[in-house]
Design a protein around this motif. Structure first.
Motif, PDB file in Angstrom:
ATOM      1  N   ARG A 385       0.838  -1.208   0.000  1.00 11.80           N
ATOM      2  CA  ARG A 385       0.000   0.000   0.000  1.00 11.80           C
ATOM      3  C   ARG A 385       0.876   1.262   0.000  1.00 11.80           C
ATOM      4  O   ARG A 385       0.623   2.205  -0.750  1.00 11.80           O
ATOM      5  CB  ARG A 385      -0.935  -0.015   1.206  1.00 11.80           C
ATOM      6  CG  ARG A 385      -1.940   1.137   1.220  1.00 11.80           C
ATOM      7  CD  ARG A 385      -2.815   1.099   2.463  1.00 11.80           C
ATOM      8  NE  ARG A 385      -3.751   2.212   2.484  1.00 11.80           N
ATOM      9  CZ  ARG A 385      -5.020   2.156   2.085  1.00 11.80           C
ATOM     10  NH1 ARG A 385      -5.515   1.005   1.650  1.00 11.80           N
ATOM     11  NH2 ARG A 385      -5.803   3.227   2.144  1.00 11.80           N
ATOM     12  N   LYS A 386       1.900   1.257   0.847  1.00 17.79           N
ATOM     13  CA  LYS A 386       2.792   2.419   0.908  1.00 17.79           C
ATOM     14  C   LYS A 386       3.546   2.604  -0.408  1.00 17.79           C
ATOM     15  O   LYS A 386       3.771   3.731  -0.850  1.00 17.79           O
ATOM     16  CB  LYS A 386       3.782   2.252   2.062  1.00 17.79           C
ATOM     17  CG  LYS A 386       3.163   2.346   3.440  1.00 17.79           C
ATOM     18  CD  LYS A 386       4.202   2.098   4.521  1.00 17.79           C
ATOM     19  CE  LYS A 386       3.578   2.142   5.914  1.00 17.79           C
ATOM     20  NZ  LYS A 386       4.579   1.829   6.968  1.00 17.79           N
ATOM     21  N   GLU A 389       1.077   4.037  -3.064  1.00 13.65           N
ATOM     22  CA  GLU A 389       0.787   5.444  -2.756  1.00 13.65           C
ATOM     23  C   GLU A 389       1.983   6.338  -3.105  1.00 13.65           C
ATOM     24  O   GLU A 389       1.817   7.409  -3.709  1.00 13.65           O
ATOM     25  CB  GLU A 389       0.435   5.602  -1.277  1.00 13.65           C
ATOM     26  CG  GLU A 389       0.127   7.038  -0.888  1.00 13.65           C
ATOM     27  CD  GLU A 389      -0.367   7.168   0.550  1.00 13.65           C
ATOM     28  OE1 GLU A 389      -0.701   8.300   0.957  1.00 13.65           O
ATOM     29  OE2 GLU A 389      -0.412   6.147   1.258  1.00 13.65           O
ATOM     30  N   LYS A 393       2.327   9.579  -5.721  1.00 16.34           N
ATOM     31  CA  LYS A 393       2.772  10.904  -5.281  1.00 16.34           C
ATOM     32  C   LYS A 393       4.104  11.314  -5.888  1.00 16.34           C
ATOM     33  O   LYS A 393       4.391  12.513  -6.010  1.00 16.34           O
ATOM     34  CB  LYS A 393       2.843  10.939  -3.753  1.00 16.34           C
ATOM     35  CG  LYS A 393       1.476  10.850  -3.083  1.00 16.34           C
ATOM     36  CD  LYS A 393       1.575  10.951  -1.576  1.00 16.34           C
ATOM     37  CE  LYS A 393       0.189  10.980  -0.943  1.00 16.34           C
ATOM     38  NZ  LYS A 393       0.261  11.086   0.545  1.00 16.34           N
ATOM     39  N   GLN A 405      -5.817  13.016  -1.821  1.00 16.63           N
ATOM     40  CA  GLN A 405      -5.653  11.883  -0.928  1.00 16.63           C
ATOM     41  C   GLN A 405      -6.905  11.017  -0.922  1.00 16.63           C
ATOM     42  O   GLN A 405      -6.820   9.790  -0.766  1.00 16.63           O
ATOM     43  CB  GLN A 405      -5.343  12.372   0.493  1.00 16.63           C
ATOM     44  CG  GLN A 405      -4.891  11.275   1.442  1.00 16.63           C
ATOM     45  CD  GLN A 405      -3.594  10.621   1.004  1.00 16.63           C
ATOM     46  OE1 GLN A 405      -2.618  11.293   0.692  1.00 16.63           O
ATOM     47  NE2 GLN A 405      -3.565   9.288   0.971  1.00 16.63           N
ATOM     48  N   ILE A 408      -6.644   8.734  -3.884  1.00 18.31           N
ATOM     49  CA  ILE A 408      -5.590   7.740  -3.631  1.00 18.31           C
ATOM     50  C   ILE A 408      -6.106   6.672  -2.676  1.00 18.31           C
ATOM     51  O   ILE A 408      -5.947   5.469  -2.922  1.00 18.31           O
ATOM     52  CB  ILE A 408      -4.330   8.421  -3.057  1.00 18.31           C
ATOM     53  CG1 ILE A 408      -3.697   9.333  -4.110  1.00 18.31           C
ATOM     54  CG2 ILE A 408      -3.331   7.371  -2.598  1.00 18.31           C
ATOM     55  CD1 ILE A 408      -2.537  10.162  -3.587  1.00 18.31           C
ATOM     56  N   ASN A 409      -6.742   7.102  -1.594  1.00 15.38           N
ATOM     57  CA  ASN A 409      -7.252   6.141  -0.616  1.00 15.38           C
ATOM     58  C   ASN A 409      -8.321   5.240  -1.234  1.00 15.38           C
ATOM     59  O   ASN A 409      -8.366   4.030  -0.949  1.00 15.38           O
ATOM     60  CB  ASN A 409      -7.832   6.878   0.591  1.00 15.38           C
ATOM     61  CG  ASN A 409      -6.755   7.541   1.440  1.00 15.38           C
ATOM     62  OD1 ASN A 409      -5.576   7.183   1.351  1.00 15.38           O
ATOM     63  ND2 ASN A 409      -7.148   8.511   2.251  1.00 15.38           N
ATOM     64  N   LEU A 412      -6.511   2.655  -3.308  1.00 19.13           N
ATOM     65  CA  LEU A 412      -5.805   1.679  -2.476  1.00 19.13           C
ATOM     66  C   LEU A 412      -6.783   0.735  -1.774  1.00 19.13           C
ATOM     67  O   LEU A 412      -6.507  -0.455  -1.618  1.00 19.13           O
ATOM     68  CB  LEU A 412      -4.937   2.403  -1.446  1.00 19.13           C
ATOM     69  CG  LEU A 412      -3.800   3.262  -2.013  1.00 19.13           C
ATOM     70  CD1 LEU A 412      -3.125   4.064  -0.905  1.00 19.13           C
ATOM     71  CD2 LEU A 412      -2.784   2.403  -2.739  1.00 19.13           C
TER      72      LEU A 412
END
Length: 507
Positions: A385-386, A389, A393, A405, A408-409, A412
């Motif tokens: 996930r990181k 993301e 970015k 965000q 993006i969320n 994800l």
């Protein structure tokens, strides 16, 4: 004369970026840069992404075509998609990687190895040598390494070809030594365009490269891979996008001369602009982003302008604005014409476009795979996930508008790491995050086999549609370094063929 021009280019660069270092000493040695490690470091860093000659050939046409980042341009399709040989394309990285990069960093090592005031400079040169040589060995296989670049200092003009396994052993040692050598009293790191001489950032880069290379040997030497990955993580890898190894380029004039010294602009951007409007992503890229609701779709690609070139009909309501070019097709062969496909956003095609060498996104995705394998603690899903993301970015460094965000969320949450498909998902996300660094994507694809590429069925393919697994050596090595060249070929069945595999490619 050439060295004087190099010095002038370096001085102009630092003047433009406002560097306060005193480069008067560079001007005192217009005959050779060997006495000026700072100038050599600058020049090497510029070359690594500013060399339009091999960025066009090795990165865009061959690597980008092989892994289907790009499609449609005549040379990408004819050579990178149909897998046709062109000696100038295939050997570009070898020729310029050695002459402009490896020789310079080896010379820095030789000049600083016994100087207690240049410990940090020597350590950085070790890291740079790994960065430069990694690309060359991963593309070609066994290469001169331990004796490479020593013609000036030791008179070795026919260096031996080291086995890739031995080269990787040297890589790990060099990165560990550099990490341990870097210290506050080890002297300044002059001429550094990556991190401005910040020691902690170079330490993180050494460890992050160690992670990359540890995972690179995961299929052929898993126990050693696990050892190196654990050591890298323990010592400290990239922690966020601010740690990314980025080259910030200048608005410099491009020159497609392999002997050119003006590498201050982004060489890949130069290639994209010069590719006769062949700046198109493949259907594999566009469809993946589009079908998964990935926020990067609009950050990477421009909407198509018409439903068909011949009639100039604008896109109709409900019609997808984003379409790629199928690998194996020329852009003019696309149904309804080239303008019915998406282009690449303009901010990726500027001379000043940054080049991303090593990223936090890559770091987290590799750690996701390592966690999946049980090599490091932590959740593979969390690392994944990181990594995704960060990959979204990181596009902001190019000038892409920031994705919210919220979007993006949502992405994800909708596309988490799924049990049973971990390696494919991670490999595919690495392929996406490596866009514009197709050389690295090509290496990781050979290691993992992901993503699954679109089959090439063109009848004029020189390999019957089989993707090459390396690039081949320059044929003039037979004249320049015959004995060592033939010995290297003997380890690959006696053929200088691009369907042979490099050592770590066990896929």
């Amino acid at each position: 004369m050439k060295f004087k021009q190099i010095i002038i280019a370096i001085l102009a660069l630092f003047t433009a970026v406002g560097c306060t270092e005193n480069f008067d000493e560079l001007e005192k040695d217009p005959v050779a840069l060997s006495a000026n490690p700072a100038g050599q470091l600058t020049f090497t860093q510029l070359c690594m992404s500013g060399d339009g000659f091999y960025q066009w050939r090795a990165n865009l046409i061959y690597s980008g075509g092989f892994v289907q980042h790009y499609a449609g341009a005549w040379n990408v399709t004819e050579f990178g998609s149909k897998f046709k040989k062109d000696d100038g394309y295939a050997t570009a990285l070898w020729r310029n990687g050695y002459s402009n990069e490896l020789k310079n960093v080896v010379d820095i090592l030789e000049k600083t190895k016994d100087d207690p005031k240049a410990v940090n400079m020597n350590a950085v040169a070790k890291i740079m040598r790994v960065m430069v040589a990694q690309r060359i060995t991963d593309i070609y296989g066994d290469i001169p390494y331990s004796e490479a670049g020593l013609g000036f200092s030791k008179g070795i003009v026919t260096p031996k070809y080291d086995k890739q396994e031995d080269i990787y052993t040297s890589f790990f040692k060099d990165l560990d030594d550099a990490y341990n050598d870097l210290n506050a009293s080890g002297g300044p790191i002059k001429g550094d365009l990556f991190y401005g001489g910040e020691i902690i950032q170079w330490k993180k880069l050494a460890n992050t490269l160690r992670l990359r290379l540890g995972m690179r040997i995961s299929e052929v030497k898993p126990a050693e891979a696990e050892k190196q990955v654990k050591a890298a993580l323990q010592n400290g890898v990239f922690e966020n996008n601010r740690d990314n190894c980025v080259m910030k380029h200048l608005d410099a004039t491009f020159n497609d001369d392999p002997a050119s010294i003006d590498f201050r602009g982004n060489g890949l951007a130069y290639a994209l602009v010069g590719n006769e409007n062949g700046d198109h992503f493949s259907t594999l890229v566009i469809d993946f982003l589009k079908n998964n609701g990935d926020p990067r779709l609009t950050m990477y690609a421009t909407p198509k302008t018409t439903s068909g070139l011949a009639w100039g009909v604008p896109p109709q309501p409900g019609e997808s604005l984003y379409e790629g070019v199928k690998p194996g097709l020329f852009q003019w062969e696309v149904p309804m014409g080239a303008s019915s496909t998406s282009g690449i956003q303009a901010y990726f095609k500027q001379k000043t476009t940054p080049f991303l060498h090593v990223s936090y996104s890559e770091t987290q995705l590799l750690l996701a795979e390592a966690a999946f394998r049980g090599w490091v603690s932590g959740s593979a899903a969390d690392y994944y996930r990181k990594g995704v993301e960060a990959g979204i970015k990181q596009l902001e460094i190019y000038g892409a508008p920031a994705a919210s965000q919220t979007s993006i969320n949502a992405y994800l949450d909708a596309k988490p790491l799924v049990v049973g498909t971990e390696k494919e998902q991670i490999g595919t996300q690495l392929w996406i995050t490596y866009i514009f660094n197709s050389i690295e994507a090509y290496s990781n694809w050979r290691r993992t086999g992901f993503p699954h590429l679109i089959p090439i069925t063109n009848p004029d393919s020189e390999t019957n549609g089989v993707t090459p697994t390396r690039l081949y050596y320059p044929n003039d090595e037979m004249q320049k370094n015959e004995a060592n060249y033939l010995e290297a070929l003997s380890r690959m069945g006696g053929k200088n063929d691009w369907l042979n595999k490099v050592w770590w490619d066990a896929n």
